[in-house]
Write a protein that holds these residues in place. Structure first.
Motif, PDB file in Angstrom:
ATOM      1  N   ALA A 172     -44.559 -59.410  16.078  1.00 13.15           N
ATOM      2  CA  ALA A 172     -44.146 -58.116  16.319  1.00 13.15           C
ATOM      3  C   ALA A 172     -45.171 -56.985  16.134  1.00 13.15           C
ATOM      4  O   ALA A 172     -45.198 -55.988  16.941  1.00 13.15           O
ATOM      5  N   ARG A 173     -46.246 -57.394  15.253  1.00 12.05           N
ATOM      6  CA  ARG A 173     -47.583 -56.420  15.101  1.00 12.05           C
ATOM      7  C   ARG A 173     -48.136 -56.573  16.354  1.00 12.05           C
ATOM      8  O   ARG A 173     -48.860 -55.575  16.816  1.00 12.05           O
ATOM      9  N   GLU A 174     -48.376 -57.761  17.096  1.00 10.80           N
ATOM     10  CA  GLU A 174     -49.108 -57.888  18.072  1.00 10.80           C
ATOM     11  C   GLU A 174     -48.459 -57.089  19.291  1.00 10.80           C
ATOM     12  O   GLU A 174     -49.011 -56.545  20.110  1.00 10.80           O
ATOM     13  N   TRP A 175     -47.222 -57.228  19.486  1.00 15.02           N
ATOM     14  CA  TRP A 175     -46.589 -56.328  20.455  1.00 15.02           C
ATOM     15  C   TRP A 175     -46.876 -54.929  20.425  1.00 15.02           C
ATOM     16  O   TRP A 175     -47.067 -54.078  21.222  1.00 15.02           O
ATOM     17  N   LEU A 176     -46.483 -54.391  19.252  1.00 19.39           N
ATOM     18  CA  LEU A 176     -46.959 -53.062  18.957  1.00 19.39           C
ATOM     19  C   LEU A 176     -48.437 -52.589  19.176  1.00 19.39           C
ATOM     20  O   LEU A 176     -48.359 -51.702  19.848  1.00 19.39           O
ATOM     21  N   ALA A 177     -49.096 -53.396  18.791  1.00 23.07           N
ATOM     22  CA  ALA A 177     -50.560 -53.194  19.008  1.00 23.07           C
ATOM     23  C   ALA A 177     -50.882 -53.112  20.341  1.00 23.07           C
ATOM     24  O   ALA A 177     -51.569 -51.940  20.679  1.00 23.07           O
ATOM     25  N   SER A 178     -50.073 -53.832  21.518  1.00 27.86           N
ATOM     26  CA  SER A 178     -50.431 -53.558  22.831  1.00 27.86           C
ATOM     27  C   SER A 178     -49.986 -52.239  23.364  1.00 27.86           C
ATOM     28  O   SER A 178     -50.390 -51.814  24.099  1.00 27.86           O
ATOM     29  N   LEU A 179     -48.794 -51.809  22.763  1.00 29.21           N
ATOM     30  CA  LEU A 179     -48.237 -50.918  23.191  1.00 29.21           C
ATOM     31  C   LEU A 179     -48.983 -49.328  22.695  1.00 29.21           C
ATOM     32  O   LEU A 179     -49.259 -48.700  23.227  1.00 29.21           O
ATOM     33  N   LEU A 180     -49.464 -49.765  21.300  1.00 30.57           N
ATOM     34  CA  LEU A 180     -50.372 -48.395  20.882  1.00 30.57           C
ATOM     35  C   LEU A 180     -51.854 -48.476  21.487  1.00 30.57           C
ATOM     36  O   LEU A 180     -52.613 -47.539  21.399  1.00 30.57           O
ATOM     37  N   ALA A 181     -52.248 -49.445  22.320  1.00 27.94           N
ATOM     38  CA  ALA A 181     -53.396 -49.464  22.826  1.00 27.94           C
ATOM     39  C   ALA A 181     -53.424 -48.479  24.235  1.00 27.94           C
ATOM     40  O   ALA A 181     -54.274 -48.167  24.670  1.00 27.94           O
ATOM     41  N   LEU A 182     -51.936 -48.118  24.644  1.00 26.81           N
ATOM     42  CA  LEU A 182     -51.707 -47.258  25.847  1.00 26.81           C
ATOM     43  C   LEU A 182     -52.272 -45.622  25.350  1.00 26.81           C
ATOM     44  O   LEU A 182     -52.130 -45.371  24.158  1.00 26.81           O
ATOM     45  N   PRO A 183     -52.276 -44.827  26.454  1.00 31.33           N
ATOM     46  CA  PRO A 183     -52.716 -43.511  26.301  1.00 31.33           C
ATOM     47  C   PRO A 183     -51.526 -43.169  25.327  1.00 31.33           C
ATOM     48  O   PRO A 183     -50.353 -42.874  25.895  1.00 31.33           O
ATOM     49  N   GLN A 184     -51.271 -42.644  24.078  1.00 31.10           N
ATOM     50  CA  GLN A 184     -50.278 -42.256  23.229  1.00 31.10           C
ATOM     51  C   GLN A 184     -49.319 -41.119  23.715  1.00 31.10           C
ATOM     52  O   GLN A 184     -48.302 -41.469  23.795  1.00 31.10           O
TER      53      GLN A 184
END
Length: 255
Positions: A193-205
């Motif tokens: 779950a943390r990995e998936w969130l991290a990939s999303l948070l790497a996008l322009p916020q």
């Protein structure tokens, strides 16, 4: 009743009401407060987790039955639950459900309100973890808004079949039909779950968050009062046939 674990801008909110995270008003209210606090303190993403056997067993039925004919108290308890669901739905940052065990009824609703669902495989293949809206099995009509949440992830016809039957779906099938997004080993649920969130948070916020808000507007709309019709739902809860079915369920669980 909520344990908080924060790292790298991601906050895990762990339901911690033993033994099965039954959703009474206190737990629901604490969840709403924990979401608000995490966001106010700068969380960029949230993980909602439970324990290693049960994500949440849904509403605290023994507590609700103990309220007897006190309609106002029953109404207040259900309002607390739907407020918690709405808090997840309209959370301004992404939320992942880390489903480490069974997620029936209200537990499934909370998971459906999240952006993404990661579920655990059971170590015992003969006893898989299950998720679903099993309300019809105890005499409850699923509100229109909750049906829409299920339709959103599995499609209209499949949602009809699942919800009308009150089916609890094994984890492997839940992944195949899209009710959960990923299936992983139990010890990896939160980390994935943390990995998936991290990939999303790497996008322009700003762009990601604005797009997310547009894409999830229907989740928030589903939980508006006109789609829940809480007064009608509480009337159905008090129906003698429903009460009898609920008490029979409690008797089976106690065995």
């Amino acid at each position: 009743m909520i344990q908080t674990h924060a790292a790298d801008g991601i906050v895990e909110l762990q339901l911690a009401r033993a033994p099965v995270n039954a959703l009474n008003p206190q737990l629901c209210d604490e969840l709403v407060a924990a979401i608000r606090t995490a966001v106010d303190q700068g969380a960029q993403g949230l993980i909602l987790s439970g324990n290693t056997k049960v994500f949440s067993a849904g509403l605290d039925v023994p507590y609700l039955l103990s309220l007897g004919d006190d309609r106002d108290a029953v109404m207040a308890a259900w309002q607390s639950f739907f407020a918690a669901a709405l808090a997840l739905a309209q959370c301004p940052v992404p939320v992942v459900a880390a489903i480490g065990g069974h997620a029936p009824a209200g537990g499934c609703v909370l998971a459906l309100c999240c952006d993404y669902r990661v579920m655990a495989r059971s170590e015992d293949t003969a006893k898989p973890f299950r998720i679903g809206l099993n309300e019809t099995q105890v005499g409850l009509v699923v509100p229109v808004g909750i049906l829409r949440l299920m339709q959103r992830v599995v499609g209209v016809y499949r949602a009809e079949r699942l919800v009308v039957a009150g089916e609890m779906v094994p984890a492997e099938r839940a992944e195949r039909i899209g009710l959960v997004d990923e299936l992983v080993d139990a010890e990896d649920v939160v980390s994935r779950a943390r990995e998936w969130l991290a990939s999303l948070l790497a996008l322009p916020q700003p762009v990601m968050l604005q797009t997310r808000a547009i894409a999830r507007a229907d989740v928030v709309a589903a939980l508006q009062p006109e789609n829940i019709q809480l007064s009608r739902f509480v009337d159905a809860w008090g129906d003698p046939a429903t009460q009898s079915a609920l008490r029979a369920l409690m008797a089976r669980l106690q065995k």
